[in-house]
Design a protein around this motif. Structure first.
Motif, PDB file in Angstrom:
ATOM      1  N   PHE A 254       0.835  -1.187   0.000  1.00 33.91           N
ATOM      2  CA  PHE A 254       0.000   0.000   0.000  1.00 33.91           C
ATOM      3  C   PHE A 254       0.875   1.245   0.000  1.00 33.91           C
ATOM      4  CE2 PHE A 254      -2.133   3.370   2.361  1.00 33.91           C
ATOM      5  CZ  PHE A 254      -3.338   3.457   1.695  1.00 33.91           C
ATOM      6  N   ARG A 255       0.463   2.266  -0.754  1.00 26.36           N
ATOM      7  CA  ARG A 255       1.189   3.525  -0.801  1.00 26.36           C
ATOM      8  C   ARG A 255       0.203   4.670  -1.035  1.00 26.36           C
ATOM      9  NH1 ARG A 255       1.911  -0.034  -4.622  1.00 26.36           N
ATOM     10  NH2 ARG A 255       1.451   0.477  -6.800  1.00 26.36           N
ATOM     11  N   LEU A 256       0.426   5.758  -0.349  1.00 26.45           N
ATOM     12  CA  LEU A 256      -0.434   6.932  -0.440  1.00 26.45           C
ATOM     13  C   LEU A 256       0.433   8.170  -0.511  1.00 26.45           C
ATOM     14  CD1 LEU A 256      -3.208   8.418  -0.159  1.00 26.45           C
ATOM     15  CD2 LEU A 256      -2.825   8.370   2.315  1.00 26.45           C
ATOM     16  N   ASN A 257       0.146   9.026  -1.493  1.00 27.75           N
ATOM     17  CA  ASN A 257       0.827  10.312  -1.628  1.00 27.75           C
ATOM     18  C   ASN A 257      -0.226  11.386  -1.882  1.00 27.75           C
ATOM     19  OD1 ASN A 257       3.904   9.694  -1.770  1.00 27.75           O
ATOM     20  ND2 ASN A 257       2.990   8.221  -3.163  1.00 27.75           N
ATOM     21  N   SER A 258      -0.167  12.460  -1.105  1.00 30.63           N
ATOM     22  CA  SER A 258      -1.127  13.536  -1.267  1.00 30.63           C
ATOM     23  C   SER A 258      -0.427  14.866  -1.060  1.00 30.63           C
ATOM     24  CB  SER A 258      -2.284  13.379  -0.273  1.00 30.63           C
ATOM     25  OG  SER A 258      -3.246  14.397  -0.464  1.00 30.63           O
ATOM     26  N   ARG A 259      -0.728  15.824  -1.928  1.00 29.87           N
ATOM     27  CA  ARG A 259      -0.180  17.169  -1.802  1.00 29.87           C
ATOM     28  C   ARG A 259      -1.314  18.166  -2.000  1.00 29.87           C
ATOM     29  NH1 ARG A 259       3.897  17.582  -6.838  1.00 29.87           N
ATOM     30  NH2 ARG A 259       4.927  16.029  -5.514  1.00 29.87           N
ATOM     31  N   MET A 260      -1.239  19.281  -1.270  1.00 28.76           N
ATOM     32  CA  MET A 260      -2.325  20.245  -1.359  1.00 28.76           C
ATOM     33  C   MET A 260      -1.824  21.649  -1.109  1.00 28.76           C
ATOM     34  SD  MET A 260      -4.390  19.446   2.176  1.00 28.76           S
ATOM     35  CE  MET A 260      -4.529  17.724   1.705  1.00 28.76           C
ATOM     36  N   LEU A 261      -2.664  22.612  -1.516  1.00 30.35           N
ATOM     37  CA  LEU A 261      -2.396  24.032  -1.342  1.00 30.35           C
ATOM     38  C   LEU A 261      -3.668  24.649  -0.774  1.00 30.35           C
ATOM     39  CD1 LEU A 261      -0.162  26.206  -1.978  1.00 30.35           C
ATOM     40  CD2 LEU A 261      -1.375  26.618  -4.123  1.00 30.35           C
ATOM     41  N   PHE A 262      -3.571  25.351   0.373  1.00 32.10           N
ATOM     42  CA  PHE A 262      -4.756  25.921   0.991  1.00 32.10           C
ATOM     43  C   PHE A 262      -4.403  27.221   1.692  1.00 32.10           C
ATOM     44  CE2 PHE A 262      -2.813  22.813   3.783  1.00 32.10           C
ATOM     45  CZ  PHE A 262      -2.721  23.464   5.006  1.00 32.10           C
ATOM     46  N   ASP A 263      -5.416  28.094   1.862  1.00 32.35           N
ATOM     47  CA  ASP A 263      -5.179  29.395   2.469  1.00 32.35           C
ATOM     48  C   ASP A 263      -5.348  29.332   3.981  1.00 32.35           C
ATOM     49  OD1 ASP A 263      -7.903  29.293   2.911  1.00 32.35           O
ATOM     50  OD2 ASP A 263      -8.405  30.694   1.298  1.00 32.35           O
ATOM     51  N   GLY A 264      -5.318  30.503   4.633  1.00 30.47           N
ATOM     52  CA  GLY A 264      -5.406  30.548   6.077  1.00 30.47           C
ATOM     53  C   GLY A 264      -6.747  30.116   6.625  1.00 30.47           C
ATOM     54  N   LYS A 265      -7.785  30.102   5.782  1.00 24.96           N
ATOM     55  CA  LYS A 265      -9.104  29.636   6.204  1.00 24.96           C
ATOM     56  C   LYS A 265      -9.333  28.173   5.821  1.00 24.96           C
ATOM     57  CE  LYS A 265     -11.181  34.234   5.858  1.00 24.96           C
ATOM     58  NZ  LYS A 265     -12.263  35.060   5.243  1.00 24.96           N
ATOM     59  N   PHE A 266      -8.262  27.504   5.408  1.00 32.41           N
ATOM     60  CA  PHE A 266      -8.282  26.098   5.033  1.00 32.41           C
ATOM     61  C   PHE A 266      -9.173  25.827   3.814  1.00 32.41           C
ATOM     62  CE2 PHE A 266      -7.032  26.109   9.475  1.00 32.41           C
ATOM     63  CZ  PHE A 266      -5.907  25.310   9.438  1.00 32.41           C
ATOM     64  N   ASN A 267      -9.270  26.820   2.923  1.00 33.65           N
ATOM     65  CA  ASN A 267      -9.928  26.609   1.631  1.00 33.65           C
ATOM     66  C   ASN A 267      -8.909  26.025   0.663  1.00 33.65           C
ATOM     67  OD1 ASN A 267     -12.450  27.768   2.415  1.00 33.65           O
ATOM     68  ND2 ASN A 267     -11.521  29.793   2.222  1.00 33.65           N
ATOM     69  N   VAL A 268      -9.133  24.798   0.225  1.00 34.46           N
ATOM     70  CA  VAL A 268      -8.170  24.088  -0.616  1.00 34.46           C
ATOM     71  C   VAL A 268      -8.319  24.545  -2.065  1.00 34.46           C
ATOM     72  CG1 VAL A 268      -7.414  21.839  -1.446  1.00 34.46           C
ATOM     73  CG2 VAL A 268      -8.191  22.104   0.920  1.00 34.46           C
ATOM     74  N   SER A 269      -7.216  24.969  -2.672  1.00 33.03           N
ATOM     75  CA  SER A 269      -7.223  25.357  -4.074  1.00 33.03           C
ATOM     76  C   SER A 269      -6.577  24.298  -4.968  1.00 33.03           C
ATOM     77  CB  SER A 269      -6.487  26.689  -4.268  1.00 33.03           C
ATOM     78  OG  SER A 269      -5.145  26.603  -3.790  1.00 33.03           O
ATOM     79  N   LYS A 270      -5.736  23.447  -4.380  1.00 31.22           N
ATOM     80  CA  LYS A 270      -5.091  22.366  -5.120  1.00 31.22           C
ATOM     81  C   LYS A 270      -5.044  21.123  -4.251  1.00 31.22           C
ATOM     82  CE  LYS A 270      -1.785  24.499  -8.349  1.00 31.22           C
ATOM     83  NZ  LYS A 270      -0.339  24.561  -8.706  1.00 31.22           N
ATOM     84  N   ASN A 271      -5.341  20.005  -4.859  1.00 30.92           N
ATOM     85  CA  ASN A 271      -5.174  18.733  -4.159  1.00 30.92           C
ATOM     86  C   ASN A 271      -4.948  17.632  -5.187  1.00 30.92           C
ATOM     87  OD1 ASN A 271      -6.974  16.097  -2.937  1.00 30.92           O
ATOM     88  ND2 ASN A 271      -5.276  16.900  -1.749  1.00 30.92           N
ATOM     89  N   GLU A 272      -3.903  16.888  -4.974  1.00 26.26           N
ATOM     90  CA  GLU A 272      -3.601  15.729  -5.825  1.00 26.26           C
ATOM     91  C   GLU A 272      -3.261  14.565  -4.914  1.00 26.26           C
ATOM     92  OE1 GLU A 272      -0.490  14.237  -9.315  1.00 26.26           O
ATOM     93  OE2 GLU A 272      -0.392  16.293  -8.542  1.00 26.26           O
ATOM     94  N   THR A 273      -4.071  13.518  -4.993  1.00 27.07           N
ATOM     95  CA  THR A 273      -3.893  12.352  -4.134  1.00 27.07           C
ATOM     96  C   THR A 273      -3.748  11.106  -4.997  1.00 27.07           C
ATOM     97  OG1 THR A 273      -5.207  13.358  -2.374  1.00 27.07           O
ATOM     98  CG2 THR A 273      -4.894  10.981  -2.277  1.00 27.07           C
ATOM     99  N   GLN A 274      -2.733  10.304  -4.697  1.00 29.94           N
ATOM    100  CA  GLN A 274      -2.475   9.065  -5.415  1.00 29.94           C
ATOM    101  C   GLN A 274      -2.469   7.913  -4.418  1.00 29.94           C
ATOM    102  OE1 GLN A 274       1.270  10.030  -7.300  1.00 29.94           O
ATOM    103  NE2 GLN A 274       0.260  10.599  -9.205  1.00 29.94           N
ATOM    104  N   LEU A 275      -3.210   6.889  -4.753  1.00 30.84           N
ATOM    105  CA  LEU A 275      -3.329   5.719  -3.903  1.00 30.84           C
ATOM    106  C   LEU A 275      -2.938   4.488  -4.711  1.00 30.84           C
ATOM    107  CD1 LEU A 275      -4.299   4.505  -1.174  1.00 30.84           C
ATOM    108  CD2 LEU A 275      -6.564   4.302  -2.210  1.00 30.84           C
ATOM    109  N   GLY A 276      -2.003   3.705  -4.196  1.00 29.05           N
ATOM    110  CA  GLY A 276      -1.541   2.513  -4.893  1.00 29.05           C
ATOM    111  C   GLY A 276      -1.686   1.281  -4.031  1.00 29.05           C
ATOM    112  N   PHE A 277      -2.013   0.173  -4.683  1.00 25.44           N
ATOM    113  CA  PHE A 277      -2.203  -1.083  -3.968  1.00 25.44           C
ATOM    114  C   PHE A 277      -1.688  -2.217  -4.831  1.00 25.44           C
ATOM    115  CE2 PHE A 277      -4.790  -4.868  -3.002  1.00 25.44           C
ATOM    116  CZ  PHE A 277      -4.454  -5.032  -1.669  1.00 25.44           C
ATOM    117  N   THR A 278      -0.871  -3.077  -4.257  1.00 27.92           N
ATOM    118  CA  THR A 278      -0.316  -4.227  -4.954  1.00 27.92           C
ATOM    119  C   THR A 278      -0.640  -5.486  -4.169  1.00 27.92           C
ATOM    120  OG1 THR A 278       1.503  -2.904  -5.848  1.00 27.92           O
ATOM    121  CG2 THR A 278       1.767  -5.287  -5.878  1.00 27.92           C
ATOM    122  N   TYR A 279      -1.245  -6.455  -4.859  1.00 27.43           N
ATOM    123  CA  TYR A 279      -1.563  -7.725  -4.224  1.00 27.43           C
ATOM    124  C   TYR A 279      -1.278  -8.849  -5.212  1.00 27.43           C
ATOM    125  CZ  TYR A 279      -4.160 -11.512  -1.996  1.00 27.43           C
ATOM    126  OH  TYR A 279      -4.509 -12.708  -1.424  1.00 27.43           O
TER     127      TYR A 279
END
Length: 293
Positions: A156-181
């Motif tokens: 399992f692997r998770l990567n997430s990056r985001m950009l938000f202002d002082g009021k926690f309003n998110v303007s950018k979010n990129e999340t990647q989730l990986g799973f190998t079985y």
């Protein structure tokens, strides 16, 4: 650290500029202060590192032609950078402080957690980062940038990056989730970009994508990819593929479907055949037999 950039431009028959030559010398100085704090709890190691970086360069704006530095991305990878422009034609100016913190938890069993967060403070706003140039960097105080990564060994692997202002309003979010079985590998991605973070584009991006690969055996690989527009609630594109490889050749067949945005579905069929064993290849799979035997 200190440095000096010197540039000279000569222009010929360009009516967009009043001069035929431009010259500039830009000194830069910076100092970094880091204080890592580490502690071992059980078998895991925790490391917290506050970081403060003070950067100075001339606040005189460049007048040289700008072709290779029209935009500047703001993300965790360049939070502690002295210059966020990618090219040579322009560079970040003025007195500013990059403040942030990193956290890492490492376990000998193989799983780890990492977090980075911070923002930029400027002595004064020089107007270098309007909405058409960069998202989150305008003004004397930038938005917050943050990233998180979580990994379990071979599963399992998770990567997430985001950009938000002082009021926690998110303007950018990129999340990647990986799973190998075993033979199955799945990658899921989610992208959210508001209107202000898409430079020179008054639209919002809200997408979900899924990539799957199934290694049936040493010869057969099956793949399926899907992208969906959550804003318009319609598929963007899909691709399905099958690949057969042995010690002599590799044959890949694919079917691609793409929505052109006007209610029309474009179809594309692909066939790729390549001979194996010609030249050198790293990590070449091993097969039970040799070609020709």
């Amino acid at each position: 650290s200190t440095g000096v950039d010197a540039n000279t431009y000569w222009l010929a028959d360009n009516p967009a500029y009043a001069q035929s030559s431009y010259s500039e010398v830009l000194p830069t100085a910076s100092i970094d202060v880091r204080y890592p704090l580490a502690r071992v709890v059980g078998a895991a190691t925790h490391v917290i590192e506050p970081i403060a970086q003070l950067v100075w360069s001339s606040d005189k704006l460049s007048t040289t032609p700008n072709e290779d530095s029209p935009q500047a991305e703001f993300e965790e990878s360049n939070l502690f950078s002295t210059d966020r422009f990618q090219g040579f034609d322009d560079s970040e100016r003025g007195l500013r402080a990059n403040i942030g913190v990193t956290y890492l938890r490492y376990d000998p069993d193989g799983w780890e957690l990492g977090i980075t967060a911070g923002r930029v403070f400027r002595q004064k706003d020089l107007g270098q980062f309007p909405s058409t140039v960069s998202a989150g960097l305008a003004g004397t105080v930038s938005d917050y940038v943050a990233a998180i990564s979580l990994r379990f060994p071979n599963e399992f692997r998770l990567n997430s990056r985001m950009l938000f202002d002082g009021k926690f309003n998110v303007s950018k979010n990129e999340t990647q989730l990986g799973f190998t079985y075993q033979k199955l590998d799945i990658e899921a991605s989610y992208v959210w970009l508001d209107q202000g973070s898409i430079l020179s584009n008054n639209t919002r991006q809200n997408e979900l994508s899924l990539e799957t690969a199934y290694q049936h055996d040493q010869n057969w690989l099956l793949t399926a990819d899907w992208r969906h527009d959550l804003e318009g609630n319609e598929p963007i594109e899909a691709e399905f593929g099958a690949e057969y490889q042995n010690e002599c050749a590799k044959v890949a067949f694919s079917v691609s479907l793409q929505n052109d945005g006007f209610g029309k579905l474009d179809r594309e069929f692909g066939l790729n055949i390549s001979l194996e064993g010609l030249g050198t290849r790293k990590n070449k799979p091993k097969f039970a037999r040799r070609c020709g035997l």
